[in-house]
Design an enzyme around this catalytic site. Structure first.
Site, short mmCIF file in Angstrom:
data_model
loop_
_atom_site.label_atom_id
_atom_site.label_comp_id
_atom_site.label_asym_id
_atom_site.label_seq_id
_atom_site.Cartn_x
_atom_site.Cartn_y
_atom_site.Cartn_z
N HIS A 13 0.83 -1.20 0.00
CA HIS A 13 0.00 0.00 0.00
C HIS A 13 0.87 1.25 0.00
O HIS A 13 0.70 2.16 -0.84
CB HIS A 13 -0.91 -0.03 1.23
CG HIS A 13 -1.80 1.17 1.37
ND1 HIS A 13 -3.14 1.15 1.05
CD2 HIS A 13 -1.54 2.44 1.80
CE1 HIS A 13 -3.66 2.35 1.27
NE2 HIS A 13 -2.71 3.15 1.73
N GLU A 14 1.81 1.32 0.94
CA GLU A 14 2.67 2.51 1.02
C GLU A 14 3.56 2.62 -0.22
O GLU A 14 3.85 3.73 -0.68
CB GLU A 14 3.50 2.48 2.30
CG GLU A 14 2.68 2.49 3.59
CD GLU A 14 1.65 3.61 3.65
OE1 GLU A 14 1.89 4.68 3.05
OE2 GLU A 14 0.60 3.41 4.27
N HIS A 53 1.67 4.48 -2.87
CA HIS A 53 1.79 5.93 -2.71
C HIS A 53 3.13 6.40 -3.24
O HIS A 53 3.23 7.43 -3.92
CB HIS A 53 1.68 6.30 -1.23
CG HIS A 53 0.29 6.31 -0.68
ND1 HIS A 53 -0.74 7.01 -1.28
CD2 HIS A 53 -0.23 5.72 0.42
CE1 HIS A 53 -1.84 6.85 -0.56
NE2 HIS A 53 -1.57 6.08 0.47
N HIS A 67 3.29 6.62 -6.97
CA HIS A 67 2.55 7.79 -7.45
C HIS A 67 3.46 9.02 -7.45
O HIS A 67 3.41 9.86 -8.36
CB HIS A 67 1.33 8.01 -6.55
CG HIS A 67 0.23 8.79 -7.17
ND1 HIS A 67 -0.90 9.14 -6.49
CD2 HIS A 67 0.07 9.31 -8.42
CE1 HIS A 67 -1.71 9.83 -7.29
NE2 HIS A 67 -1.14 9.95 -8.45
#
Length: 685
Positions: free
Chosen positions: A472-473, A476, A479
């Protein structure tokens, strides 16, 4: 003070974590604030043309150093919250808040942006530059630039107090979390706990000069106790301590000065005052203006629609849990501190495996290598170890390159929990991508988690949930790192609507369930064997175990947050606890005790940036599940054409165009919740 004398002012390359000390903060930030005010005075002068080069671009470039320096200070306050760093951060926080409030209210700057938008030059600017100008004009209005002059000092005071209260909320929570210790001297009381958890607790006791086992409220210690400890009294004590952190109770390690109740009330009063000054009915309307969602009514309708679909599944999950507790474990008076324990036993009974069994296969080196392989396969890049000054010896540093060896971006990875590190997991930026006179400045990110450290000579192992957190991190981070943005204001995560920011992170979680991925990222901590297919099949069968309960829990938090900021009166008779009880009556199936003080530790909305925005997790889940469905439809999670389109239309775009346009460009249509409901096993058949 020169950059040579003060490493916080050295922007030549990577942050100088080997040299930066708390005493550097005040002189560096004061110097940068002074430079910033001088720059603004020059750029707002009548002699400065309202052009991109002379004004907007010059302002962005001129304030970048200040943003990077304060970002380093904020980062160190989060990962090394020792008294000296806390004091250095808090000393300058009011000054920084004041500067940003002044910036947002500066009518001369506002007029310059409006003048630039009205010039013929605007039509010739790049899409990124136009988007930045449009965002700035919107943000000036949200920052009180159009307020009468006699109201601006009050608005500025509100902004300063809000930032101080948010910091204090987080500090109180960390202090209350760190202060609690459960010391066990009789090993019989630890029945059911995994050996590695017991060994970590023994080492923690030894480090504190104690005999026995020391447990804390930090995630790597608290979670396993609630999930595996057979001793019900131990679970109840830990649950009570965790549920009453930073609350008004004086038992255990609590202190009156750590009570977040008055801070919450004051934050809500100030947010309401902020909204009314700007001409909005409530703070939720302010929060939603730069987001994808349009109104609080729309968000609440979305959340309640999801709740209506999920609650029947949640009620079924809860009924199964209660029946199993009573019939198989002899727990007739089921309590919330039994939930994780009974759930684990039910999971084992139904699917014949335990999370602890799975955890033995997710050794840290293999998981990290597996994550990097997914990134490399999806986006045609290489991830390589690199060297950099770091804030803790356990922190690692990596670079992302093109196949030809060109640098794309770099990132730090700080995986382990520490007593001086804030809880949870998060990504933050150290530097953003932008075009410069000398070429292209490459982005840098921080990836922070709170996993257990290795014990002895064996690598640490992750639960599957922790693997999902890491992916998940990393989403980020991608991105931020794989952007093609050339202007700071829309590069990477900048300028992306808050309720779309979670799309890339939640998208990456899907790869934690792919057999092709898990084969290559598992190795048993003792034997080195990869995850067996039979165990994977059980995991997959159990994937949606209690998904109804987990969904309504997130919806409970989201509805509470939105109602708190659109209809709750902090000066009225109803309390924050009254409101969350109302919401629980509407959507929850597991009701905590009266003394549970969840809001006092809800740092996302009181200490972070999610006020009237927590719904964005579920909103973005719809987007991310729909994006991943494109790979499912192609029949290959690494389909090169779909991967390239996802990179081109979602990640690379950053904030240069509206998130809905990004999504439509990738999927060719508007979002649908069907994929999320299907992935969660909540499409009724």
């Amino acid at each position: 003070m020169t950059s040579t004398a003060n490493p916080l002012l050295d922007f030549s390359d990577l942050p100088r974590f080997d040299l930066i000390q708390p005493e550097h903060v005040k002189p560096a930030i004061e110097s940068l604030l002074a430079d910033g005010r001088t720059l603004i005075e020059r750029l707002t002068a009548e002699s400065t043309p309202a052009t991109w080069t002379d004004f907007a671009g010059a302002l962005s470039d001129g304030l970048e150093g200040f943003g990077r320096a304060w970002g380093i200070v904020g980062h160190l306050h989060s990962v090394n919250d020792v008294p000296a760093w806390r004091e250095a951060y808090n000393e300058m926080l009011p000054e920084v808040s004041r500067f940003y409030t002044e910036l947002g209210q500066n009518l001369a700057l506002f007029d310059k942006y409006r003048a630039l938008k009205g010039r013929p030059e605007y039509a010739t600017l790049s899409r990124e530059q136009q988007k930045i100008i449009d965002n700035e004009i919107r943000d000036f209005r949200l920052s009180g630039a159009e307020l009468p002059e006699d109201q601006k000092p009050r608005y500025q005071a509100i902004m300063e107090e809000l930032s101080q209260l948010a910091a204090k909320f987080s500090e109180n929570l960390l202090d209350a979390t760190s202060a609690f210790a459960e010391i066990i001297t009789d090993e019989a009381l630890l029945a059911g706990l995994p050996d590695d958890v017991k060994e970590a607790a023994r080492l923690n006791a030894e480090k504190a000069g104690l005999t026995g086992w020391k447990f804390s409220l930090h995630a790597p210690s608290y979670g396993p106790v609630m999930q595996y400890a057979d001793n019900r009294e131990l679970r109840a004590r830990m649950y009570r301590a965790f549920a009453t952190r930073a609350a008004e109770f004086a038992d255990g390690s609590s202190k009156p000065e750590w009570d977040n109740t008055p801070i919450m009330k004051r934050l809500l009063e100030l947010r309401a005052e902020d909204a009314h000054m700007l001409g909005f009915a409530n703070f939720a309307e302010v929060s939603l203006l730069p987001k994808m969602a349009d109104t609080p009514t729309q968000v609440l309708a979305f959340l309640r629609d999801m709740a209506a679909k999920a609650k029947p599944f949640a009620q079924r999950d809860m009924a199964e849990l209660l029946a199993f507790a009573k019939d198989e474990l002899g727990i007739a008076d089921f309590q919330p501190w039994d939930a994780a324990y009974v759930s684990e036993k039910l999971l084992q009974a139904r699917y014949a495996f335990s999370e602890q069994e799975v955890k033995r296969y997710f050794t840290e080196p293999k998981v990290v290598a597996g994550l990097f392989k997914v990134v490399e396969s999806l986006f045609t890049v290489k991830v390589k170890p690199d060297n950099a000054p770091v804030w803790d010896p356990d922190v690692r540093f990596y670079r992302i390159e093109t196949p030809a060896g060109e640098l794309v971006g770099q990132f730090y990875m700080d995986l382990y929990a520490r007593e001086t590190k804030r809880g949870g997991a998060w990504m933050d930026e150290a530097r953003s991508r932008k075009r410069t006179a000398g070429g292209m400045q490459k982005p840098i990110a921080y990836l922070n988690c709170n996993f257990a450290r290795p014990v002895g000579d064996k690598p640490t192992t992750f639960t599957h949930d922790e693997v999902i957190t890491l992916f998940h991190e990393a989403g980020h981070g991608l991105h931020h790192l794989l952007t093609r943005g050339e202007e700071l204001g829309v590069s990477g995560i900048h300028g992306v609507e808050w309720d779309a920011v979670e799309l890339p992170s939640q998208f990456m979680e899907n790869y934690c369930w792919e057999w092709e991925v898990l084969q290559g990222m598992t190795a048993h901590v003792d034997t080195g064997a990869p995850l067996p297919r039979a165990l994977y099949d059980k995991m997959l069968a159990a994937k949606n175990f209690q998904s109804g309960m987990m969904t309504v829990r997130q919806l409970e938090f989201s509805i509470f947050d939105m109602r708190l900021h659109c209809e709750f009166d902090p000066k009225g008779n109803k309390t924050v606890m009254d409101l969350i009880r109302e919401v629980r009556d509407e959507v929850a199936v597991l009701i905590p005790p009266e003394w549970h003080r969840f809001p006092n530790s809800f740092s996302h909305i009181f200490g972070g940036g999610y006020a009237a925005g927590y719904y964005s997790y579920k909103w973005a889940e719809v987007l991310s599940a729909d994006c991943y469905a494109a790979f499912e439809e192609a029949g290959n999670p690494f389909d090169p054409a779909v991967g390239k389109r996802y990179l081109d239309e979602i990640l690379a775009m950053g904030g240069s165009r509206p998130a809905l346009e990004n999504f439509r460009a990738f999927r060719g249509r508007d979002p649908s919740p069907d994929a999320l409901l299907r992935h969660s096993g909540m499409i009724a058949t």
